[in-house]
Write an enzyme that holds these catalytic residues in place. Structure first.
Site, PDB file in Angstrom:
ATOM      1  CE1 TYR A 197      10.976 -16.859 -13.419  1.00  0.00           C
ATOM      2  CE2 TYR A 197      11.765 -14.759 -12.558  1.00  0.00           C
ATOM      3  CZ  TYR A 197      12.016 -16.038 -13.026  1.00  0.00           C
ATOM      4  OH  TYR A 197      13.308 -16.486 -13.125  1.00  0.00           O
ATOM      5  CB  CYS A 326       8.560 -23.157 -13.672  1.00  0.00           C
ATOM      6  SG  CYS A 326      10.247 -22.925 -13.120  1.00  0.00           S
TER       7      CYS A 326
HETATM    8  N1  SAH Z   1       8.173 -15.864  -7.369  1.00  0.00           N
HETATM    9  C1  SAH Z   1       8.888 -14.970  -8.271  1.00  0.00           C
HETATM   10  C2  SAH Z   1       9.666 -15.731  -9.323  1.00  0.00           C
HETATM   11  C3  SAH Z   1      10.692 -16.688  -8.765  1.00  0.00           C
HETATM   12  S1  SAH Z   1      11.898 -17.160  -9.909  1.00  0.00           S
HETATM   13  C4  SAH Z   1       7.904 -13.973  -8.894  1.00  0.00           C
HETATM   14  O1  SAH Z   1       6.678 -14.125  -8.731  1.00  0.00           O
HETATM   15  O2  SAH Z   1       8.358 -13.041  -9.548  1.00  0.00           O
HETATM   16  C5  SAH Z   1      13.057 -18.045  -8.978  1.00  0.00           C
HETATM   17  C6  SAH Z   1      13.945 -17.211  -8.095  1.00  0.00           C
HETATM   18  O3  SAH Z   1      14.707 -18.094  -7.294  1.00  0.00           O
HETATM   19  C7  SAH Z   1      14.970 -16.318  -8.787  1.00  0.00           C
HETATM   20  O4  SAH Z   1      14.761 -15.000  -8.364  1.00  0.00           O
HETATM   21  C8  SAH Z   1      16.338 -16.823  -8.317  1.00  0.00           C
HETATM   22  O5  SAH Z   1      17.247 -15.766  -8.043  1.00  0.00           O
HETATM   23  C9  SAH Z   1      15.963 -17.500  -7.030  1.00  0.00           C
HETATM   24  N2  SAH Z   1      16.845 -18.559  -6.510  1.00  0.00           N
HETATM   25  C10 SAH Z   1      17.480 -19.532  -7.204  1.00  0.00           C
HETATM   26  N3  SAH Z   1      18.068 -20.401  -6.354  1.00  0.00           N
HETATM   27  C11 SAH Z   1      17.790 -19.971  -5.091  1.00  0.00           C
HETATM   28  C12 SAH Z   1      18.090 -20.452  -3.784  1.00  0.00           C
HETATM   29  N4  SAH Z   1      18.804 -21.571  -3.605  1.00  0.00           N
HETATM   30  N5  SAH Z   1      17.615 -19.780  -2.722  1.00  0.00           N
HETATM   31  C13 SAH Z   1      16.872 -18.658  -2.900  1.00  0.00           C
HETATM   32  N6  SAH Z   1      16.568 -18.156  -4.105  1.00  0.00           N
HETATM   33  C14 SAH Z   1      17.007 -18.795  -5.193  1.00  0.00           C
END
Ligand code: SAH
Length: 385
Positions: A197, A326
């Site tokens: 990300y 996002c």
């Molecule tokens: N903060 C991270 C990026 C997050 S991206 C960074 O700085 O790199 C969003 C993430 O949410 C993904 O890894 C995805 O696997 C996760 N995700 C999606 N739905 C979710 C849920 N219901 N509970 C927990 N994680 C979830």
């Protein structure tokens, strides 16, 4: 090579002259189909701009340049080198090198990972220029590899199938990047998006600036531990929560790589938060793009409300919530409204201490409001009144 000719309906030229980069199908008065490169005219036959034509898409034309230009390898090479120059001071070995419309290359994403490139093609017009674009990237940057991650669902709307695979050289399965002096393993082949990300670099640094030694930090939707590692390096005790097991494993390896430790949990962040009874100094909530389309806007705003509603009681007074969205569909003002609703529903007052947007390598082009997609709120739990 023959160019496609598109003539706009009366009045539709204004937004193009104002640098709005898209023409929709229903704005076209006359069309003479030829190649991907397309010249755009107003109703009176005045030449306006050059762009790329996407016959199957709702966005039939995407801007490249005002006036008439030759769209060849040297055109793309020049644009790519300009994009590189603009990003000269990005404090990382991995960053977004070309951000589609914001770099006046609508439909093309190029992410740099050290000397390698990961590309994503989002429009039919750009797809038809792929060979030329790849040649231009090779000539401009001599990358050690070019890997394609056009494996997103949105491609169907352009009449394109999701595609994934090597284009030039071999991408290492796991590579190591450095961001603000911190190391991360990245899986460009199997990871989400293009592997990392990149757009949260500035947020991670900002959040780290809030952390004091001994802070208890909860990193919801942690992915490979971006926020977690920054916080742990500042002396925080961190719990990272994500549903993606591979990402959570990588988060732990990333902690080790930086000589810190992070606790991890594979769980649904919403369910975890609703049943958790701990108190934190800082909670990060960086959910995935819940609303890619307009009709999902309600559920996105609901998620913002929910994350705030269940986070606030878990924070000590003066504690921090860093909440992101996002998706273009919820504006910064929408986010503030729903965070405020959650606060009044809880009767826990809050301050909005800061708002952040995507960093400089994902430029927000104000002529194209859709390019402002990532918004974060730094919320502080105020003393109860
Ligand atoms: N903060 C991270 C990026 C997050 S991206 C960074 O700085 O790199 C969003 C993430 O949410 C993904 O890894 C995805 O696997 C996760 N995700 C999606 N739905 C979710 C849920 N219901 N509970 C927990 N994680 C979830």
């Amino acid at each position: 090579m023959r160019e496609t000719v598109i003539q706009l309906k009366r009045g539709k030229e204004r937004k193009i002259l104002n640098l709005y980069p898209w023409v929709y199908r229903d704005e076209v008065a006359y069309l003479r189909e030829a190649g991907a490169v397309s010249h755009l005219y107003d109703r009176r036959g005045r030449l306006l701009a050059t762009g790329l034509y996407s016959p199957s898409s709702r966005v039939i034309w995407r801007f490249l340049s005002l006036g008439k230009v030759k769209v060849d390898r040297s055109f793309f090479k020049k644009r790519i080198l300009e994009a590189v120059a603009y990003r000269k001071h990005v404090p990382a070995t991995a960053y977004r090198l070309v951000f589609s419309e914001s770099d006046f290359l609508g439909g093309l994403i190029v992410d740099r990972y050290n000397n390698g490139l990961v590309i994503q093609i989002r429009s039919e017009g750009m797809e038809r220029m792929k060979g030329v674009v790849v040649d231009a990237l090779v000539e401009a940057l001599s990358p050690s590899f070019i890997y394609e991650r056009s494996d997103m669902e949105g491609r169907w709307e352009e009449g394109l199938k999701p595609v994934k695979g090597p284009i030039v050289g071999d991408a290492p399965n796991i590579l190591t990047i450095t961001e603000n002096g911190i190391k991360f393993y990245v899986d460009v082949v199997g990871g989400l998006k293009t592997g990392f990300y990149l757009d949260q670099r500035r947020s991670r640094q900002y959040v780290a600036s809030l952390v004091k030694e001994g802070f208890k930090v909860l990193d919801l939707f942690s992915y490979s531990g971006g926020f977690s590692i920054y916080a742990a390096l500042k002396g925080a005790k961190v719990l990272a929560v994500d549903t993606n097991e591979a990402a959570i494993r990588l988060a732990q390896e990333n902690a080790r790589l930086n000589g810190v430790s992070v606790s991890v949990l594979v769980a649904d962040a919403f369910k975890f938060l609703m049943s958790d009874r701990d108190t934190y100094d800082l909670i990060v909530a960086d959910p995935p793009a819940i609303a890619k389309r307009k009709d999902a806007r309600k559920s996105l705003l609901g998620a913002i409300w929910k994350l705030t509603y269940y986070s606030l009681p878990r924070l000590r007074e003066g504690g921090h919530l860093y909440l992101c969205s996002c998706s273009y569909q919820a504006s910064l003002q929408d986010m503030i409204t729903y965070v405020r609703f959650a606060s009044t529903d809880r009767k826990i007052p809050i301050y909005i201490a800061a708002t952040l947007i995507q960093p400089e390598d994902h430029p927000f082009l104000p002529h194209f409001p859709e390019s402002l997609y990532l918004k974060c709120l730094h919320v502080v739990r105020a003393p109860s009144r």
